[in-house]
Motif scaffolding. Structure first.
Motif, PDB file in Angstrom:
ATOM      1  N   ALA A  16       0.909  -1.131   0.150  1.00 21.98           N
ATOM      2  CA  ALA A  16       0.061   0.026   0.118  1.00 21.98           C
ATOM      3  C   ALA A  16       0.890   1.416   0.003  1.00 21.98           C
ATOM      4  N   ASP A  23       2.711   3.453  10.232  1.00 20.54           N
ATOM      5  CA  ASP A  23       2.157   2.008   9.710  1.00 20.54           C
ATOM      6  C   ASP A  23       3.124   0.902  10.807  1.00 20.54           C
ATOM      7  N   ASN A  52      -0.959  -8.042   2.289  1.00 20.74           N
ATOM      8  CA  ASN A  52      -1.755  -7.625   1.186  1.00 20.74           C
ATOM      9  C   ASN A  52      -3.201  -7.719   1.537  1.00 20.74           C
ATOM     10  N   ASN A  55      -4.388  -6.051   4.418  1.00 16.83           N
ATOM     11  CA  ASN A  55      -4.806  -4.619   4.174  1.00 16.83           C
ATOM     12  C   ASN A  55      -5.866  -4.172   3.370  1.00 16.83           C
ATOM     13  N   GLY A  60      -5.783  -3.267   7.466  1.00 15.26           N
ATOM     14  CA  GLY A  60      -4.721  -3.261   8.142  1.00 15.26           C
ATOM     15  C   GLY A  60      -5.233  -3.999   9.454  1.00 15.26           C
ATOM     16  N   LYS A  65      -2.052   0.048   8.993  1.00 15.62           N
ATOM     17  CA  LYS A  65      -1.587  -0.416   7.869  1.00 15.62           C
ATOM     18  C   LYS A  65      -0.433  -1.323   7.977  1.00 15.62           C
ATOM     19  N   THR A  67       3.241  -2.484   6.470  1.00 13.84           N
ATOM     20  CA  THR A  67       4.020  -2.389   5.333  1.00 13.84           C
ATOM     21  C   THR A  67       5.228  -3.236   5.362  1.00 13.84           C
TER      22      THR A  67
END
Length: 435
Positions: A16, A23, A52, A55, A60, A65, A67
């Motif tokens: 994202a 994050d 992914n 998210n 998230g 979120k 990462t």
């Protein structure tokens, strides 16, 4: 199998968009090039797909979120250490590392303890790290090499009609000539003493492509079973060598790192009937795999260029790794709040994972892997292994989940931990005081 069939981007990537301090940052020390690239690409592809998925599906974890950033290790210890140092403090700090490499994990354990960053060693690494009193930041989640070694012998006992039938039988341990290969020798010796079977250890020098003399020795010995502790090119070489000397593949029982599509397909017809352990089942029948295909690949966000490799053994292992990482973050958020968490806070979360039958159903992973419940003292959380057999095209389950023989593993863990704390000059944690 050609690396091109699992083509994946080697550029650094993030979920994202660019990683922000707000994050939750998850470093990905992957290996998509080198001799183990095919399995590594699938494993880390599955893990990234799950990040992914969380998210896209949930925004998230708790609104935070996820990462990530990849760093190519090539399965080399020095490269792994470089990746650790490069990523440990990025984007607010690393949540945890999963190197899927025993060698790299050993190389960074002391650093991770100092930096207070947990290491996930799911199905690899130090078996004695199950004892969280000594290994505060290392988590051999689901199961370890020692647990699996006892499960192998129990599985063979099942095939013979009972554990009492092991007495007087002969088993050969054919192992990779490395520290990894030798690690289960004490456990197998203890199982042989307990159950009264004859055990012969035969080493295969790394990387394992040359095995002619070893299999001639096996033919002379005429063992009832061969337990195989292989990795990479050693596995198909072993199966082809067994075929040449006429040894039944149905009597070869390998560990999980010798039990993937790459291993079996590379051996061709020689692999048919071969048995391997597993801590995460393959297949696309699990709702989570089907939903990842719908949500992630449907949005064009899939990590693998060919989604046909979804559901393979190493892909599903990667998804399970992602699930355990996320569930640790969820657990930690319940204690520390829905915010960006430190590595030490996520360590607490890893010590409080509880994926029971109800949670498995909610996650869409019922029976994909055994139920996991960790604690301060138990960093493994399960200890179960299941066995599968190659039918020439696919892996088929041939056992239920087999629990480790803790009457064998726990005394060995205790002795190893005592030696470790003495060497390091550390004191065991008081888990009761930390509750």
């Amino acid at each position: 199998m050609k690396q091109t069939i699992i083509a994946a981007s080697l550029v650094l990537a993030t979920v994202a968009g660019s990683a922000l301090a707000a994050d939750q940052f998850i470093p990905i020390p992957s290996y998509r090039v080198g001799p183990y690239a095919s399995g590594g690409a699938k494993f880390y592809g599955g893990m990234i797909d799950y990040l992914n998925y969380v998210n896209l599906k949930e925004g998230g974890v708790g609104g935070v979120k996820l990462t990530y950033e990849e760093c190519e290790t090539e399965y080399k210890n020095d490269r792994g250490v470089e990746c650790y140092e490069r990523l440990k403090a990025k984007n607010g700090g690393a949540s945890a590392f999963n190197f899927m490499s025993t060698g790299i994990t050993y190389a960074v354990m002391d650093r991770a303890d100092k930096d207070k960053i947990p290491l996930m060693t799911m199905g690899f690494g130090r078996a004695d790290a199950q004892d969280g009193r000594a290994f505060k930041y290392t988590f051999p989640l689901i199961t370890s090499y020692w647990s699996q070694a006892t499960a192998k012998i129990q599985f063979i006992g099942q095939r013979l009609g009972g554990m009492d039938k092991l007495r007087g039988k002969k088993i050969v341990n054919l192992y990779h000539g490395s520290a990894y290969g030798k690690e289960t020798i004490p456990v197998l010796d203890a199982m042989a003493k307990k159950h009264g079977f004859e055990l012969k250890h035969i080493e295969v020098p790394a990387p394992g492509t040359e095995q002619q003399s070893q299999w001639l020795d096996i033919r002379r010995e005429r063992p009832d079973f061969v337990v195989l502790r292989s990795w990479g090119v050693m596995t198909p070489a072993a199966l082809k060598s067994a075929q040449k000397v006429g040894y039944p593949r149905e009597q070869i029982v390998s560990n999980w790192w010798g039990g993937s599509e790459e291993d079996a397909i590379a051996a061709g017809e020689a692999a048919k009937g071969y048995i391997a352990g597993s801590f995460a089942l393959d297949g696309k029948q699990f709702p989570v795999i089907q939903d990842i295909e719908k949500v992630v690949y449907g949005a064009g966000k899939g990590n693998l260029s060919d989604k046909g490799y979804m559901g393979t053994v190493n892909y599903n292992r990667g998804v399970v790794s992602g699930i355990l990482m996320v569930e640790a973050i969820r657990a930690a958020q319940k204690k520390y709040g829905a915010k960006t968490l430190s590595g030490d806070q996520i360590r607490w979360g890893m010590e409080n994972i509880n994926i029971d039958a109800k949670r498995q159903q909610a996650l869409g992973v019922t029976d994909m892997f055994p139920q996991v419940r960790t604690s301060c003292q138990n960093h493994e959380g399960s200890g179960y292994t299941r066995f599968m057999q190659w039918d020439g095209k696919d892996w088929k389950p041939v056992s239920g989940w087999i629990k480790a023989d803790t009457s064998v593993t726990l005394p060995l863990i205790k002795a190893s931990v005592e030696k470790y704390v003495q060497e390091k000059g550390i004191t065991l944690r008081d888990c009761n005081a930390e509750k």
